[in-house]
Design a protein around this motif. Structure first.
Motif, PDB file in Angstrom:
ATOM      1  N   GLU A  29       0.945  -1.193  -0.041  1.00 54.76           N
ATOM      2  CA  GLU A  29       0.003  -0.101   0.150  1.00 54.76           C
ATOM      3  C   GLU A  29       0.962   1.226   0.010  1.00 54.76           C
ATOM      4  OE1 GLU A  29      -3.541   0.073   2.461  1.00 54.76           O
ATOM      5  OE2 GLU A  29      -3.126  -2.023   3.160  1.00 54.76           O
ATOM      6  N   PHE A  30       0.311   2.428  -0.540  1.00 58.36           N
ATOM      7  CA  PHE A  30       1.131   3.598  -0.611  1.00 58.36           C
ATOM      8  C   PHE A  30       0.370   4.827   0.186  1.00 58.36           C
ATOM      9  CE2 PHE A  30       1.625   7.628  -3.095  1.00 58.36           C
ATOM     10  CZ  PHE A  30       3.213   7.768  -2.984  1.00 58.36           C
ATOM     11  N   GLY A  31       1.220   5.638   0.903  1.00 57.90           N
ATOM     12  CA  GLY A  31       0.677   6.727   1.665  1.00 57.90           C
ATOM     13  C   GLY A  31       1.702   7.579   2.035  1.00 57.90           C
ATOM     14  N   LYS A  45      -1.631   8.593   5.550  1.00 53.39           N
ATOM     15  CA  LYS A  45      -2.778   8.866   4.745  1.00 53.39           C
ATOM     16  C   LYS A  45      -2.598   8.243   3.279  1.00 53.39           C
ATOM     17  CE  LYS A  45      -5.426  12.860   2.894  1.00 53.39           C
ATOM     18  NZ  LYS A  45      -5.183  14.669   3.190  1.00 53.39           N
ATOM     19  N   LEU A  46      -3.859   7.569   3.139  1.00 50.86           N
ATOM     20  CA  LEU A  46      -3.642   6.741   1.807  1.00 50.86           C
ATOM     21  C   LEU A  46      -3.853   7.494   0.800  1.00 50.86           C
ATOM     22  CD1 LEU A  46      -5.353   3.464   3.275  1.00 50.86           C
ATOM     23  CD2 LEU A  46      -2.846   3.946   3.198  1.00 50.86           C
ATOM     24  N   GLN A  47      -3.587   6.970  -0.498  1.00 53.45           N
ATOM     25  CA  GLN A  47      -4.070   7.608  -1.700  1.00 53.45           C
ATOM     26  C   GLN A  47      -5.402   8.224  -1.960  1.00 53.45           C
ATOM     27  OE1 GLN A  47      -2.206   4.550  -4.439  1.00 53.45           O
ATOM     28  NE2 GLN A  47      -1.005   6.408  -5.408  1.00 53.45           N
ATOM     29  N   ASP A  48      -6.428   7.269  -1.524  1.00 47.29           N
ATOM     30  CA  ASP A  48      -7.754   7.670  -1.501  1.00 47.29           C
ATOM     31  C   ASP A  48      -8.153   8.560  -0.339  1.00 47.29           C
ATOM     32  OD1 ASP A  48      -7.916   6.277   0.904  1.00 47.29           O
ATOM     33  OD2 ASP A  48      -9.025   4.700   0.054  1.00 47.29           O
ATOM     34  N   LYS A  84       6.707   9.965   1.630  1.00 45.99           N
ATOM     35  CA  LYS A  84       5.847   8.853   1.008  1.00 45.99           C
ATOM     36  C   LYS A  84       6.458   7.490   1.280  1.00 45.99           C
ATOM     37  CE  LYS A  84       4.333  11.831  -3.097  1.00 45.99           C
ATOM     38  NZ  LYS A  84       4.517  11.994  -4.271  1.00 45.99           N
ATOM     39  N   TYR A  86       5.875   2.918   1.239  1.00 46.69           N
ATOM     40  CA  TYR A  86       5.078   1.809   1.105  1.00 46.69           C
ATOM     41  C   TYR A  86       5.022   0.954   2.048  1.00 46.69           C
ATOM     42  CZ  TYR A  86       5.412   3.192  -4.022  1.00 46.69           C
ATOM     43  OH  TYR A  86       5.285   3.784  -5.199  1.00 46.69           O
TER      44      TYR A  86
END
Length: 150
Positions: A29-31, A45-48, A84, A86
């Motif tokens: 996951e990326f944030g 905080k995630l991409q969404d 950023k 992962y």
């Protein structure tokens, strides 16, 4: 033969491989890290746009009265806050906590020759770095991580 200048690079790759192996079969996951709560607990905080509070897998924070706690917070503020990252979810606790493994300082994997889903061609595994520096206490059973624990 490995020269002194290349030794750090070899170790970084080795530690990254350990992180990837432990995350086998899991999706990254990326944030962005938006808050440092302690040496082993952060908000991402995630991409969404959803924020997730996470704890480093198999660790606990050193006592806040320990000098290593202050050093660890300074390290995290410099190297992790508003950066950023992962991560893989290693464990979801019954009480709702999420334990993760995090990689940072990612060099994007843009190689068409590698047939894998790794997001980075190189990166730093946060868990290993903090365990080695003594900023967190390792509580797991991995023999290598026990050996490098401060």
């Amino acid at each position: 033969m490995i020269g002194i200048n290349n030794y750090g690079t070899v170790l970084a790759v080795f530690f990254f491989c350990i992180t990837v192996i432990s995350a086998k079969g899991q999706e990254f996951e990326f944030g962005m890290v938006t808050n440092i709560h302690s040496t082993n607990r952060y908000s991402i905080k995630l991409q969404d746009g959803i924020s997730k509070e996470v704890v480093l897998f198999d660790t606990k924070a050193v006592d806040s009265n320990n000098i290593l706690y202050e050093e660890g917070i300074k390290y995290l503020l410099t190297n992790l806050l508003n950066k950023k990252v992962y991560f893989t979810v290693d464990k979801i606790k019954e009480e709702g906590g999420v334990e993760v493994s995090i990689i940072y300082d990612c060099v994007k994997n843009e190689s068409k020759q590698l047939n894998n889903n790794l997001p980075c061609s190189s990166a730093k595994p946060l868990n290993v770095k903090l365990i080695k520096k003594g900023y967190v206490i390792y509580t797991g059973n991995n023999a290598f991580l026990k050996k490098i624990a401060h």
